[in-house]
Design a protein around this motif. Structure first.
Motif, PDB file in Angstrom:
ATOM      1  N   GLU A 274       0.878  -1.165   0.000  1.00  9.66           N
ATOM      2  CA  GLU A 274       0.000   0.000   0.000  1.00  9.66           C
ATOM      3  C   GLU A 274       0.917   1.217   0.000  1.00  9.66           C
ATOM      4  O   GLU A 274       1.721   1.394   0.921  1.00  9.66           O
ATOM      5  N   VAL A 275       0.818   2.048  -1.035  1.00 12.07           N
ATOM      6  CA  VAL A 275       1.767   3.142  -1.233  1.00 12.07           C
ATOM      7  C   VAL A 275       1.115   4.458  -0.828  1.00 12.07           C
ATOM      8  O   VAL A 275       0.135   4.899  -1.442  1.00 12.07           O
ATOM      9  N   ILE A 276       1.673   5.068   0.214  1.00 16.67           N
ATOM     10  CA  ILE A 276       1.157   6.333   0.737  1.00 16.67           C
ATOM     11  C   ILE A 276       2.189   7.416   0.466  1.00 16.67           C
ATOM     12  O   ILE A 276       3.349   7.314   0.889  1.00 16.67           O
ATOM     13  N   SER A 295      -1.065   8.344  -8.782  1.00 20.95           N
ATOM     14  CA  SER A 295      -0.531   6.983  -8.747  1.00 20.95           C
ATOM     15  C   SER A 295      -0.491   6.395  -7.341  1.00 20.95           C
ATOM     16  O   SER A 295      -0.348   5.179  -7.188  1.00 20.95           O
ATOM     17  N   ALA A 296      -0.573   7.240  -6.327  1.00 20.26           N
ATOM     18  CA  ALA A 296      -0.490   6.759  -4.948  1.00 20.26           C
ATOM     19  C   ALA A 296      -1.841   6.225  -4.488  1.00 20.26           C
ATOM     20  O   ALA A 296      -2.894   6.643  -4.970  1.00 20.26           O
ATOM     21  N   ASP A 297      -1.808   5.309  -3.533  1.00 25.46           N
ATOM     22  CA  ASP A 297      -3.051   4.833  -2.930  1.00 25.46           C
ATOM     23  C   ASP A 297      -3.660   5.897  -2.027  1.00 25.46           C
ATOM     24  O   ASP A 297      -4.879   5.942  -1.835  1.00 25.46           O
ATOM     25  N   ARG A 298      -2.797   6.734  -1.495  1.00 27.62           N
ATOM     26  CA  ARG A 298      -3.254   7.781  -0.587  1.00 27.62           C
ATOM     27  C   ARG A 298      -2.207   8.879  -0.562  1.00 27.62           C
ATOM     28  O   ARG A 298      -1.010   8.599  -0.688  1.00 27.62           O
ATOM     29  N   VAL A 299      -2.638  10.120  -0.416  1.00 26.80           N
ATOM     30  CA  VAL A 299      -1.723  11.258  -0.339  1.00 26.80           C
ATOM     31  C   VAL A 299      -1.987  12.004   0.961  1.00 26.80           C
ATOM     32  O   VAL A 299      -3.132  12.356   1.262  1.00 26.80           O
ATOM     33  N   VAL A 300      -0.934  12.222   1.723  1.00 22.11           N
ATOM     34  CA  VAL A 300      -1.035  12.944   2.989  1.00 22.11           C
ATOM     35  C   VAL A 300      -0.030  14.090   2.950  1.00 22.11           C
ATOM     36  O   VAL A 300       1.143  13.882   2.621  1.00 22.11           O
ATOM     37  N   THR A 301      -0.485  15.289   3.270  1.00 22.01           N
ATOM     38  CA  THR A 301       0.404  16.448   3.344  1.00 22.01           C
ATOM     39  C   THR A 301       0.564  16.850   4.797  1.00 22.01           C
ATOM     40  O   THR A 301      -0.427  17.095   5.494  1.00 22.01           O
ATOM     41  N   VAL A 302       1.800  16.903   5.261  1.00 23.96           N
ATOM     42  CA  VAL A 302       2.054  17.298   6.645  1.00 23.96           C
ATOM     43  C   VAL A 302       2.450  18.773   6.667  1.00 23.96           C
ATOM     44  O   VAL A 302       2.993  19.297   5.692  1.00 23.96           O
TER      45      VAL A 302
END
Length: 613
Positions: A274-276, A295-302
């Motif tokens: 699972e690519v985050i 392309s990512a399974d999930r994107v998180v911005t910190v």
């Protein structure tokens, strides 16, 4: 106070600064309450400028507002300060900013914020002695952050190396200052307030393992909270159905890191991973950024300005493995790497230097990039991907029609020796190479790329002129180009001159895509061996030099022997498929990541057994 100023104050409270300013000007034109009117007008213009800069990014308009505010009230400290920020941060005019900051500090000597901005502008302008003095004053004035200022003062390193002696001299100076930090008790309450990394030291052709490890330990001594551990780590028992992998960077956009990371995000086996995507702060939105996100399974911005919030956000993902695509190029990623945010943490060649950080477990490289005993250069455990010419699934660049030399200002008789690297990669050894080429080839033109930022070009020109003298008139600087125009420029080159001590990667892959030959001279460390590794992957070593003299000879032959250049170009075009969209590389990375997790689980199991005993 007259009615116009009463109205001005009411309008200003509602955020209607333009209208409020008009009322102030009316009062001034009538000669009424001049002192108060100018003060309120300056405040309105200041607030308007701040709004334009922070909310709209309209820096030209903001600059004019701050200048008008100062015309109305020359001692407006915040207007002086904010105008300085506009000039040195957004306009690349640090010399003007320094004057403004110093004037503001004369009015408000206790302001830490203004002094910090002054130090940044002095560094950008190359005023290192003044910058050092400002930082030392800050350490005395703001003791809770003293370590941050003292680390920055220790790492005042010129991006463009002024001479051959400088790399060793600056390291001796840094070592002495690190001694003082190690023996002292300076603290750093907010590590992101005034952060520093080892970035410029990576370009000198000298190993940094000891220095970077010392620097990391000084950070930990000054700010023990940097080693924060995610709560889930203690109870982690291994991956679930899929390995939860986080890929972290501040540069997931049209940037070298975006180029080298995109394919991995796309091609990792989703039955296993699972690519985050972990974006370290907001980054520019462009086609590359959109492609990577999609392309990512999930994107998180910190958040880029809150270290603890960034740590907690990543910790909440409960990653099995955190893969920093680069460390050392910007402060947030560097400081995050001190924390234990995943059971396994690694990095690779995004910035190819050891970080020296205890919680960074592995460094992924290629056996084609490393020499025997290369582990000695890394604080991390070195993992080598076998036979990798480039440590990425690299998309082949777009096809372009051959460029027109005349469009770039060159004639048909010119022989173009293109060195397209960022200017701080050009070390003094390259000056002598340029000089020998210009001396032995009367039609040679050395072509460099001018990024038009900071003091890079003037600093390099000063150094080059001292070596080349009159031959400097055959060194051409091309302004940064749009990408397709840049590729057309590369296609015009007779030969690409690879920088010694820190090779090209993206630039050389683009050249090889076009069949343009690159001359390289490998050194000991990975960053000095990228191009040699690429040539090894292609099975073509004819342009890998073994000395400076050999390098110059190969460059001259390529530029002057069309048959030889043609053979080299044909061979590169025939063999370069191994460099692009290499699915085998992705599978090898998957295996390496799985092995890392297996080792971590074995260590955890052994620790439990030891505890039980």
């Amino acid at each position: 106070m007259n009615k116009y100023l009463v109205e001005a104050q009411a309008l200003a409270r509602m955020g209607q600064f333009v209208e409020a300013g008009e009322r102030c000007r009316k009062s001034i034109s009538l000669g009424k309450d001049l002192v108060v009117a100018k003060r309120i007008l300056a405040a309105c213009l200041y607030d308007q400028g701040t709004m334009l800069a922070t909310a709209g990014g309209l820096f030209d308009e903001a600059e004019q507002c701050f200048r008008q505010a100062l015309a109305a009230k020359p001692d407006h400290v915040d207007a002086l300060s904010n105008l300085g920020v506009i000039l040195h941060t957004h306009k690349n005019r640090p010399d003007e900013a320094i004057v403004l900051y110093r004037k503001a500090l004369a009015l408000d000597p206790s302001s830490v914020r203004i002094a910090e901005n002054l130090a940044k502008a002095e560094y950008q302008a190359g005023e290192f002695d003044a910058c050092s003095a400002t930082l030392l004053k800050l350490a005395r004035r703001n003791p809770s952050e003293a370590a941050g200022y003292l680390i920055r003062e220790a790492l005042l390193v010129r991006k463009v190396v002024p001479d051959d002696a400088y790399p060793l001299q600056i390291r001796a100076s840094i070592a002495s200052k690190l001694d003082a930090l190690e023996s002292g008790d300076a603290r750093m309450a907010s590590p992101l307030r005034f952060p520093s990394t080892y970035f410029p030291l990576s370009y000198h052709g000298i190993g940094n393992k000891e220095m970077n490890s010392r620097l990391a330990n000084i950070h930990l001594k000054a700010a023990p909270s940097l080693s924060w551990t995610a709560p889930f780590i203690a109870n982690w028992k291994g991956p679930g159905t899929r390995i939860r992998l986080g890929l972290a960077s501040a540069f997931f956009h049209a940037h070298s890191i975006g180029n080298t990371s995109r394919g991995l995000v796309e091609r990792l086996d989703r039955s296993r991973f699972e690519v985050i995507l972990v974006r370290l702060g907001a980054s520019p939105r462009d086609a590359m950024a959109d492609a990577i996100d999609a392309s990512a399974d999930r994107v998180v911005t910190v958040p880029a300005d809150d270290l603890q919030a960034a740590r907690e956000t990543i910790a909440s993902l409960e990653l099995d493995l955190l893969f920093y695509q680069d460390i050392g190029m910007e402060p947030l990623g560097y400081l995050l790497s001190f924390a234990r945010l995943a059971p396994v943490q690694c990095t690779s060649f995004g910035h190819p230097d050891t970080a020296g950080v205890p919680n960074l477990d592995y460094f992924i490289s290629s056996d084609f990039y490393e020499v025997e005993n290369a582990q000695d250069d890394y604080a991390e455990r070195l993992v080598m991907i076998p036979g990798a010419g480039t440590l990425s699934y690299y998309h082949r660049p777009p096809a372009v029609k051959p460029g027109d030399r005349a469009a770039f200002g060159f004639g048909g008789e010119d022989r173009l020796y293109l060195c397209p690297q960022t200017l701080f990669k050009i070390q003094p050894v390259m000056d002598r190479i340029f000089g020998q080429i210009l001396e032995r080839d009367a039609n040679a033109r050395i072509v460099l790329i001018d990024p038009a930022r900071e003091d890079l070009r003037p600093a390099l020109e000063r150094r080059l002129r001292g070596v080349l003298g009159d031959r400097m008139d055959r060194v051409s600087f091309i302004q940064s180009l749009a990408y397709l125009d840049y590729l057309r420029l590369v296609s015009c080159a007779d030969v690409i001159l690879d920088t010694i001590h820190f090779n090209g990667q993206n630039t050389n892959l683009e050249a090889f895509h076009l069949g343009v030959p690159v001359v390289t001279l490998p050194g000991r460390m990975q960053r000095e061996r990228h191009t040699c590794g690429i040539y090894r992957a292609m099975g073509f070593m004819d342009l890998v030099a073994d000395s400076v003299e050999d390098y110059v000879g190969l460059a001259l032959r390529l530029a002057n022997d069309t048959e030889f250049r043609g053979r080299c170009s044909e061979r590169i075009l025939r063999e370069n498929a191994v460099l692009f969209e290499n699915e085998a590389f992705v599978r090898q990375v998957e295996t390496a990541l799985g092995t890392m997790l297996g080792e971590r689980l074995a260590e955890k199991s052994a620790g439990h057994r030891d505890g039980a005993a």
